[in-house]
Write a protein that holds these residues in place. Sequence first.
Motif, PDB file in Angstrom:
ATOM      1  N   THR A  88       0.847  -1.186   0.004  1.00 26.33           N
ATOM      2  CA  THR A  88       0.096   0.024  -0.064  1.00 26.33           C
ATOM      3  C   THR A  88       0.906   1.432  -0.075  1.00 26.33           C
ATOM      4  N   THR A  89       0.292   2.447  -0.173  1.00 32.80           N
ATOM      5  CA  THR A  89       1.164   3.678  -0.081  1.00 32.80           C
ATOM      6  C   THR A  89       1.892   3.925   1.117  1.00 32.80           C
ATOM      7  N   ASN A  90       3.155   4.489   0.997  1.00 31.50           N
ATOM      8  CA  ASN A  90       3.855   5.046   1.877  1.00 31.50           C
ATOM      9  C   ASN A  90       4.640   4.007   2.558  1.00 31.50           C
ATOM     10  N   VAL A  91       4.759   2.772   2.345  1.00 28.87           N
ATOM     11  CA  VAL A  91       5.189   1.736   3.111  1.00 28.87           C
ATOM     12  C   VAL A  91       6.837   1.745   2.935  1.00 28.87           C
ATOM     13  N   GLY A  92       7.274   2.296   1.807  1.00 34.80           N
ATOM     14  CA  GLY A  92       8.752   2.407   1.528  1.00 34.80           C
ATOM     15  C   GLY A  92       9.270   1.585   0.522  1.00 34.80           C
ATOM     16  N   LYS A  93       8.068   1.245  -0.217  1.00 35.05           N
ATOM     17  CA  LYS A  93       8.590   0.429  -1.594  1.00 35.05           C
ATOM     18  C   LYS A  93      10.042   1.090  -2.408  1.00 35.05           C
ATOM     19  N   SER A  94       9.513   2.493  -2.686  1.00 38.91           N
ATOM     20  CA  SER A  94      10.557   3.300  -3.718  1.00 38.91           C
ATOM     21  C   SER A  94      11.735   3.543  -2.932  1.00 38.91           C
ATOM     22  N   SER A  95      11.721   3.606  -1.699  1.00 43.41           N
ATOM     23  CA  SER A  95      13.089   3.707  -0.702  1.00 43.41           C
ATOM     24  C   SER A  95      13.860   2.279  -0.911  1.00 43.41           C
ATOM     25  N   LEU A  96      13.098   1.307  -0.769  1.00 43.77           N
ATOM     26  CA  LEU A  96      13.890   0.118  -0.828  1.00 43.77           C
ATOM     27  C   LEU A  96      14.578  -0.247  -2.333  1.00 43.77           C
ATOM     28  N   PRO A 111       1.563  10.466   0.338  1.00 41.82           N
ATOM     29  CA  PRO A 111       1.027   9.480  -0.230  1.00 41.82           C
ATOM     30  C   PRO A 111       1.084   9.324  -1.693  1.00 41.82           C
ATOM     31  N   TYR A 112       0.766   8.256  -2.506  1.00 43.92           N
ATOM     32  CA  TYR A 112       0.687   8.109  -3.681  1.00 43.92           C
ATOM     33  C   TYR A 112       1.703   8.935  -4.613  1.00 43.92           C
ATOM     34  N   THR A 113       2.809   8.711  -4.272  1.00 44.34           N
ATOM     35  CA  THR A 113       4.006   9.403  -5.030  1.00 44.34           C
ATOM     36  C   THR A 113       4.416   8.641  -6.433  1.00 44.34           C
ATOM     37  N   THR A 114       4.273   7.310  -6.286  1.00 47.56           N
ATOM     38  CA  THR A 114       4.752   6.448  -7.441  1.00 47.56           C
ATOM     39  C   THR A 114       3.306   6.226  -8.307  1.00 47.56           C
ATOM     40  N   TRP A 115       3.600   6.562  -9.576  1.00 43.34           N
ATOM     41  CA  TRP A 115       2.596   6.068 -10.532  1.00 43.34           C
ATOM     42  C   TRP A 115       2.848   5.373 -11.595  1.00 43.34           C
ATOM     43  N   ASN A 207       8.971  -3.414   6.874  1.00 44.87           N
ATOM     44  CA  ASN A 207       9.772  -2.126   6.785  1.00 44.87           C
ATOM     45  C   ASN A 207       9.876  -1.102   8.094  1.00 44.87           C
ATOM     46  N   LYS A 208      10.738  -0.186   7.774  1.00 43.52           N
ATOM     47  CA  LYS A 208      11.046   0.770   9.136  1.00 43.52           C
ATOM     48  C   LYS A 208      11.230   0.182  10.379  1.00 43.52           C
ATOM     49  N   CYS A 209      11.597  -1.026  10.433  1.00 40.82           N
ATOM     50  CA  CYS A 209      12.257  -1.740  11.561  1.00 40.82           C
ATOM     51  C   CYS A 209      13.645  -1.095  11.649  1.00 40.82           C
ATOM     52  N   ASP A 210      13.930   0.106  11.968  1.00 38.47           N
ATOM     53  CA  ASP A 210      15.202   0.961  11.820  1.00 38.47           C
ATOM     54  C   ASP A 210      16.219   0.693  12.746  1.00 38.47           C
ATOM     55  N   ASP A 211      15.894   0.029  14.009  1.00 33.61           N
ATOM     56  CA  ASP A 211      16.965  -0.131  14.881  1.00 33.61           C
ATOM     57  C   ASP A 211      16.228  -1.165  16.115  1.00 33.61           C
ATOM     58  N   SER A 235      15.062  -2.178   7.151  1.00 39.37           N
ATOM     59  CA  SER A 235      14.764  -0.814   7.067  1.00 39.37           C
ATOM     60  C   SER A 235      15.478  -0.541   5.838  1.00 39.37           C
ATOM     61  N   ALA A 236      14.679   0.046   5.181  1.00 37.86           N
ATOM     62  CA  ALA A 236      15.259   0.596   3.899  1.00 37.86           C
ATOM     63  C   ALA A 236      15.815   1.946   4.168  1.00 37.86           C
ATOM     64  N   LYS A 237      15.578   2.685   5.363  1.00 38.42           N
ATOM     65  CA  LYS A 237      16.353   3.652   5.639  1.00 38.42           C
ATOM     66  C   LYS A 237      17.678   3.536   6.255  1.00 38.42           C
ATOM     67  N   THR A 238      17.781   2.624   7.099  1.00 43.97           N
ATOM     68  CA  THR A 238      19.176   2.200   7.932  1.00 43.97           C
ATOM     69  C   THR A 238      19.986   1.047   7.237  1.00 43.97           C
TER      70      THR A 238
HETATM   71  N1  LIG Z   1      11.768   5.397   9.371  1.00 47.17           N
HETATM   72  C1  LIG Z   1      11.791   5.004   8.179  1.00 47.17           C
HETATM   73  N2  LIG Z   1      11.306   5.627   7.368  1.00 47.17           N
HETATM   74  C2  LIG Z   1      11.073   5.153   5.880  1.00 47.17           C
HETATM   75  C3  LIG Z   1      11.983   3.865   5.769  1.00 47.17           C
HETATM   76  N3  LIG Z   1      11.729   3.646   4.344  1.00 47.17           N
HETATM   77  C4  LIG Z   1      10.819   4.563   3.797  1.00 47.17           C
HETATM   78  N4  LIG Z   1      10.523   5.424   4.839  1.00 47.17           N
HETATM   79  C5  LIG Z   1       9.822   6.853   4.493  1.00 47.17           C
HETATM   80  O1  LIG Z   1       8.499   6.304   4.276  1.00 47.17           O
HETATM   81  C6  LIG Z   1       8.081   7.479   3.384  1.00 47.17           C
HETATM   82  C7  LIG Z   1       7.616   6.680   2.296  1.00 47.17           C
HETATM   83  O2  LIG Z   1       8.669   6.210   1.446  1.00 47.17           O
HETATM   84  P1  LIG Z   1       8.553   5.976  -0.162  1.00 47.17           P
HETATM   85  O3  LIG Z   1       9.670   4.836  -0.421  1.00 47.17           O
HETATM   86  O4  LIG Z   1       8.200   6.905  -1.125  1.00 47.17           O
HETATM   87  O5  LIG Z   1       7.151   5.052  -0.033  1.00 47.17           O
HETATM   88  P2  LIG Z   1       6.338   4.248  -1.066  1.00 47.17           P
HETATM   89  O6  LIG Z   1       5.653   2.880  -0.628  1.00 47.17           O
HETATM   90  O7  LIG Z   1       7.223   4.211  -2.447  1.00 47.17           O
HETATM   91  O8  LIG Z   1       5.041   5.187  -1.287  1.00 47.17           O
HETATM   92  P3  LIG Z   1       4.305   5.303  -2.749  1.00 47.17           P
HETATM   93  O9  LIG Z   1       4.867   5.613  -3.812  1.00 47.17           O
HETATM   94  O10 LIG Z   1       2.985   6.357  -2.337  1.00 47.17           O
HETATM   95  O11 LIG Z   1       3.395   4.044  -2.840  1.00 47.17           O
HETATM   96  C8  LIG Z   1       9.381   8.499   3.021  1.00 47.17           C
HETATM   97  O12 LIG Z   1       9.092   9.648   3.961  1.00 47.17           O
HETATM   98  C9  LIG Z   1      10.370   7.581   3.511  1.00 47.17           C
HETATM   99  O13 LIG Z   1      11.416   8.339   3.727  1.00 47.17           O
HETATM  100  C10 LIG Z   1      12.476   3.158   6.609  1.00 47.17           C
HETATM  101  O14 LIG Z   1      13.036   2.047   6.791  1.00 47.17           O
HETATM  102  N5  LIG Z   1      12.356   3.691   7.895  1.00 47.17           N
END
Ligand SMILES: Nc1nc2c(ncn2[C@@H]2O[C@H](COP(=O)(O)OP(=O)(O)OP(=O)(O)O)[C@@H](O)[C@H]2O)c(=O)[nH]1
Length: 328
Positions: A88-96, A111-115, A207-211, A235-238
């Motif tokens: 679903t949106t904002n879960v961090g797919k693109s970050s990964l 939300p809804y960044t990727t199209w 995802n977002k299991c940063d530490d 964690s896509a972030k860390t």
């Molecule tokens: N804390 C934390 N934030 C994260 C992590 N991965 C992604 N984010 C944040 O989550 C938000 C959404 O990240 P995206 O990668 O754009 O999410 P998405 O699933 O591609 O979203 P859509 O394109 O809308 O479907 C951003 O603010 C990221 O910085 C993570 O592992 N930890």
Amino acid sequence: MPTNLPPDFYEVEKRFRLAKSPAEKIACLEEMLSIIPKHKGTDHIRADYRRQISKLKTASKTQKGGSIHVSAFRIDQEGPGQVVVLGTTNVGKSSLVDKLTNATPEVASTPYTTWKPTPGMMLVDNVQIQLIDTPPLDREYLEPELVDLIRRADLILLVLDLQTYPDQQLETTVEILRQNRIIPSHLKDQTDEDQFVWYVPVIVLTNKCDDESMDEICEIFQELLEDEWPMISISAKTGRNLDKLKKAVFDSLKILRVYSKAPDEEPDFSQPVVMKNGATLEDFTKEIHKDFHEKLKFAKVWGSTAFDGQMVQRDYILQDGDVVELHI
Ligand SMILES: Nc1nc2c(ncn2[C@@H]2O[C@H](COP(=O)(O)OP(=O)(O)OP(=O)(O)O)[C@@H](O)[C@H]2O)c(=O)[nH]1
Ligand SMILES: [Mg+2]
């Protein structure tokens, strides 16, 4: 293949095998044609290369001509499999996908960044695996072409945001997939519908299991699902557990790496030929060149199930890491 080819021919041939785009392939084939000695023994190989060049040129002209609509959702497979990153949106797919591959999809807190889908290549050891970032799954609307992309996938990475009701996200995602007759393959036994459904392997990524502070919530969530799902907390972030994820993707694709070598030379371990588990020496010869396939006299193998330099037959089942020397 003639044996007296100059060494730079093999370099170009290696590049050709790794080339992704038609333009790169054409350039390599033309270079190979210019290097290969011109005599009777090489006639058929040169003709074969020319045929391949003209086929590739025709294909790219058709695409450039604009008569064919090339959809963003039609993504050619590169490497040994297509891995679709879903959720679903904002879960961090693109970050990964941004973190793991050479692609740079847009990441945003809104939300809804990727199209549209974005493919990228992820290096696992010495193998490039294709990951595809996708638009968010949504109950309201799902692009039919996205459904096709998911059905064709070799693996789904189902991303959940551990910090925002992951159980609901999982439920929503699985329901949307089911409505589109896509069933996680490990649930095959629990599914009545066995006609007109697509089974695709799924790995759930929390995802977002940063530490470490997030580990407890993750464990609770895992217990809740009673180990029903193959699951990795990341964690896509860390970058937490991304190596574990890469290994799981590699294993899930059920692939193996084979290295070819010339007599009295060392194999190049950075250039594997990637094949499906269960592939035989016969399959390997087809990957290398049809001359080897047609004229193979014998092969020597170094590997886990063969003693060093053991002579094997065409039906020999290859193992990950085998080194093969073909003789024609
Ligand atoms: N804390 C934390 N934030 C994260 C992590 N991965 C992604 N984010 C944040 O989550 C938000 C959404 O990240 P995206 O990668 O754009 O999410 P998405 O699933 O591609 O979203 P859509 O394109 O809308 O479907 C951003 O603010 C990221 O910085 C993570 O592992 N930890
Ligand atoms: Mg996105």
